[in-house]
Motif scaffolding. Structure first.
Motif, PDB file in Angstrom:
ATOM      1  N   GLY A  55       8.438 -81.916  71.455  1.00 17.43           N
ATOM      2  CA  GLY A  55       8.042 -80.586  71.324  1.00 17.43           C
ATOM      3  C   GLY A  55       7.105 -80.513  72.653  1.00 17.43           C
ATOM      4  N   GLY A  56       7.031 -81.046  73.923  1.00 16.64           N
ATOM      5  CA  GLY A  56       7.140 -80.885  74.902  1.00 16.64           C
ATOM      6  C   GLY A  56       5.658 -80.420  75.379  1.00 16.64           C
ATOM      7  N   GLU A  57       5.435 -79.918  76.590  1.00 22.55           N
ATOM      8  CA  GLU A  57       4.532 -79.569  77.680  1.00 22.55           C
ATOM      9  C   GLU A  57       3.784 -77.986  76.588  1.00 22.55           C
ATOM     10  OE1 GLU A  57       2.116 -80.198  79.758  1.00 22.55           O
ATOM     11  OE2 GLU A  57       3.340 -81.771  79.969  1.00 22.55           O
ATOM     12  N   ARG A  58       3.243 -78.043  75.751  1.00 21.66           N
ATOM     13  CA  ARG A  58       2.168 -77.162  74.609  1.00 21.66           C
ATOM     14  C   ARG A  58       0.960 -76.254  75.552  1.00 21.66           C
ATOM     15  NH1 ARG A  58       3.305 -81.153  71.112  1.00 21.66           N
ATOM     16  NH2 ARG A  58       5.019 -80.581  70.183  1.00 21.66           N
ATOM     17  N   PRO A  59       0.446 -74.593  75.163  1.00 24.48           N
ATOM     18  CA  PRO A  59      -1.105 -75.241  76.036  1.00 24.48           C
ATOM     19  C   PRO A  59      -1.146 -74.951  75.074  1.00 24.48           C
ATOM     20  CG  PRO A  59       0.732 -72.534  74.111  1.00 24.48           C
ATOM     21  CD  PRO A  59       1.606 -74.344  75.104  1.00 24.48           C
ATOM     22  N   PRO A  60      -3.140 -75.006  75.490  1.00 24.74           N
ATOM     23  CA  PRO A  60      -3.855 -75.162  74.212  1.00 24.74           C
ATOM     24  C   PRO A  60      -4.148 -74.663  73.515  1.00 24.74           C
ATOM     25  CG  PRO A  60      -5.215 -74.569  76.836  1.00 24.74           C
ATOM     26  CD  PRO A  60      -3.074 -74.479  76.688  1.00 24.74           C
ATOM     27  N   GLU A  61      -4.170 -74.505  72.337  1.00 25.65           N
ATOM     28  CA  GLU A  61      -4.278 -73.968  71.245  1.00 25.65           C
ATOM     29  C   GLU A  61      -4.152 -72.829  71.370  1.00 25.65           C
ATOM     30  OE1 GLU A  61      -4.782 -75.545  66.677  1.00 25.65           O
ATOM     31  OE2 GLU A  61      -6.780 -75.480  67.422  1.00 25.65           O
ATOM     32  N   PHE A  62      -6.075 -72.409  72.062  1.00 26.71           N
ATOM     33  CA  PHE A  62      -6.800 -71.295  72.006  1.00 26.71           C
ATOM     34  C   PHE A  62      -6.232 -70.484  72.720  1.00 26.71           C
ATOM     35  CE2 PHE A  62      -8.269 -73.616  76.018  1.00 26.71           C
ATOM     36  CZ  PHE A  62      -8.939 -72.103  77.175  1.00 26.71           C
ATOM     37  N   LEU A  63      -5.133 -70.530  73.144  1.00 24.08           N
ATOM     38  CA  LEU A  63      -4.031 -69.627  73.471  1.00 24.08           C
ATOM     39  C   LEU A  63      -2.713 -70.119  72.833  1.00 24.08           C
ATOM     40  CD1 LEU A  63      -4.232 -70.859  77.755  1.00 24.08           C
ATOM     41  CD2 LEU A  63      -5.519 -68.673  76.233  1.00 24.08           C
ATOM     42  N   SER A  64      -2.897 -70.267  71.707  1.00 20.07           N
ATOM     43  CA  SER A  64      -1.158 -70.426  71.042  1.00 20.07           C
ATOM     44  C   SER A  64      -2.183 -68.772  69.651  1.00 20.07           C
ATOM     45  CB  SER A  64      -1.061 -71.384  71.424  1.00 20.07           C
ATOM     46  OG  SER A  64       0.147 -71.777  70.122  1.00 20.07           O
ATOM     47  N   THR A  65      -0.872 -68.753  69.873  1.00 19.74           N
ATOM     48  CA  THR A  65      -1.011 -68.648  67.952  1.00 19.74           C
ATOM     49  C   THR A  65      -0.223 -69.374  66.985  1.00 19.74           C
ATOM     50  OG1 THR A  65       1.586 -67.830  68.296  1.00 19.74           O
ATOM     51  CG2 THR A  65       0.690 -65.930  69.185  1.00 19.74           C
ATOM     52  N   HIS A  66      -0.371 -70.367  67.356  1.00 17.72           N
ATOM     53  CA  HIS A  66       0.364 -72.052  66.576  1.00 17.72           C
ATOM     54  C   HIS A  66      -0.846 -72.828  66.511  1.00 17.72           C
ATOM     55  CE1 HIS A  66       3.972 -69.670  65.635  1.00 17.72           C
ATOM     56  NE2 HIS A  66       4.931 -70.252  66.470  1.00 17.72           N
ATOM     57  N   PRO A  67      -1.529 -73.375  65.428  1.00 16.31           N
ATOM     58  CA  PRO A  67      -2.083 -74.267  65.449  1.00 16.31           C
ATOM     59  C   PRO A  67      -1.369 -75.056  66.392  1.00 16.31           C
ATOM     60  CG  PRO A  67      -1.514 -73.993  63.224  1.00 16.31           C
ATOM     61  CD  PRO A  67      -1.138 -73.020  64.161  1.00 16.31           C
ATOM     62  N   ALA A  68      -2.166 -76.152  66.994  1.00  8.70           N
ATOM     63  CA  ALA A  68      -2.030 -77.785  68.083  1.00  8.70           C
ATOM     64  C   ALA A  68      -1.200 -78.872  66.561  1.00  8.70           C
ATOM     65  CB  ALA A  68      -3.553 -78.128  67.981  1.00  8.70           C
ATOM     66  N   PRO A  69      -0.424 -79.090  67.118  1.00 11.20           N
ATOM     67  CA  PRO A  69       0.398 -80.515  66.085  1.00 11.20           C
ATOM     68  C   PRO A  69      -0.242 -80.841  65.142  1.00 11.20           C
ATOM     69  CG  PRO A  69       1.605 -79.959  67.909  1.00 11.20           C
ATOM     70  CD  PRO A  69       0.125 -78.826  68.233  1.00 11.20           C
ATOM     71  N   ALA A  70      -1.356 -81.597  66.130  1.00  8.63           N
ATOM     72  CA  ALA A  70      -1.900 -82.430  64.992  1.00  8.63           C
ATOM     73  C   ALA A  70      -3.575 -82.082  63.903  1.00  8.63           C
ATOM     74  CB  ALA A  70      -2.844 -83.235  66.077  1.00  8.63           C
ATOM     75  N   ASN A  71      -3.351 -80.656  64.156  1.00  9.91           N
ATOM     76  CA  ASN A  71      -4.222 -79.844  63.210  1.00  9.91           C
ATOM     77  C   ASN A  71      -3.416 -79.244  62.566  1.00  9.91           C
ATOM     78  OD1 ASN A  71      -6.683 -80.199  65.357  1.00  9.91           O
ATOM     79  ND2 ASN A  71      -6.401 -78.343  66.082  1.00  9.91           N
ATOM     80  N   ARG A  72      -2.410 -78.848  62.950  1.00  5.88           N
ATOM     81  CA  ARG A  72      -1.879 -78.709  61.534  1.00  5.88           C
ATOM     82  C   ARG A  72      -0.993 -79.889  60.903  1.00  5.88           C
ATOM     83  NH1 ARG A  72       2.908 -74.925  63.588  1.00  5.88           N
ATOM     84  NH2 ARG A  72       2.288 -73.454  61.609  1.00  5.88           N
ATOM     85  N   ILE A  73      -0.818 -81.261  61.174  1.00  4.09           N
ATOM     86  CA  ILE A  73      -0.758 -82.027  60.482  1.00  4.09           C
ATOM     87  C   ILE A  73      -1.709 -82.283  59.702  1.00  4.09           C
ATOM     88  CG2 ILE A  73      -0.024 -85.008  60.587  1.00  4.09           C
ATOM     89  CD1 ILE A  73       1.551 -83.766  62.549  1.00  4.09           C
ATOM     90  N   ALA A  74      -2.365 -82.118  59.857  1.00  2.00           N
ATOM     91  CA  ALA A  74      -4.088 -83.180  59.397  1.00  2.00           C
ATOM     92  C   ALA A  74      -4.406 -81.666  58.604  1.00  2.00           C
ATOM     93  CB  ALA A  74      -5.167 -82.846  60.159  1.00  2.00           C
ATOM     94  N   ALA A  75      -3.669 -80.281  58.510  1.00  5.02           N
ATOM     95  CA  ALA A  75      -4.171 -79.260  57.430  1.00  5.02           C
ATOM     96  C   ALA A  75      -3.493 -79.633  56.496  1.00  5.02           C
ATOM     97  CB  ALA A  75      -4.150 -77.968  58.204  1.00  5.02           C
TER      98      ALA A  75
END
Length: 90
Positions: A55-75
């Motif tokens: 994925g490369g660089e990502r904005p912090p989750e609170f600034l994104s429309t998508h969940p952070a990858p680790a949170n998405r995997i856990a969910a």
């Protein structure tokens, strides 16, 4: 037209968390549909692990429309038992 507050004043507090919740719901529905189609829902976890690794660089989750990858995997891991109720091996 956008109100005087614009996206900046509402986006982080209202729109972005709402969008992330929609992403989680889409993941849940996707797992159920893949299970109904005969695909093992467990396969979604390594897919998202590979997506995270590339994925490369990502904005912090609170600034994104998508969940952070680790949170998405856990969910997704928590959603698998529900999806498995629909899984029928071909």
């Amino acid at each position: 037209a956008v109100g005087s507050g614009g996206v900046g004043s509402q986006g982080v507090g209202v729109v972005l968390p709402f969008s992330r919740n929609m992403e989680y719901e889409a993941d849940r529905i996707g797992l159920i549909l893949m299970a109904m189609a005969g695909y093992d829902p467990h396969a979604a976890v390594p897919l998202w692990e590979r997506m995270n690794a590339s994925g490369g660089e990502r904005p912090p989750e609170f600034l994104s429309t998508h969940p952070a990858p680790a949170n998405r995997i856990a969910a997704i891991q928590q959603m698998i038992p529900e999806a498995m109720q629909y899984y029928r091996q071909p």
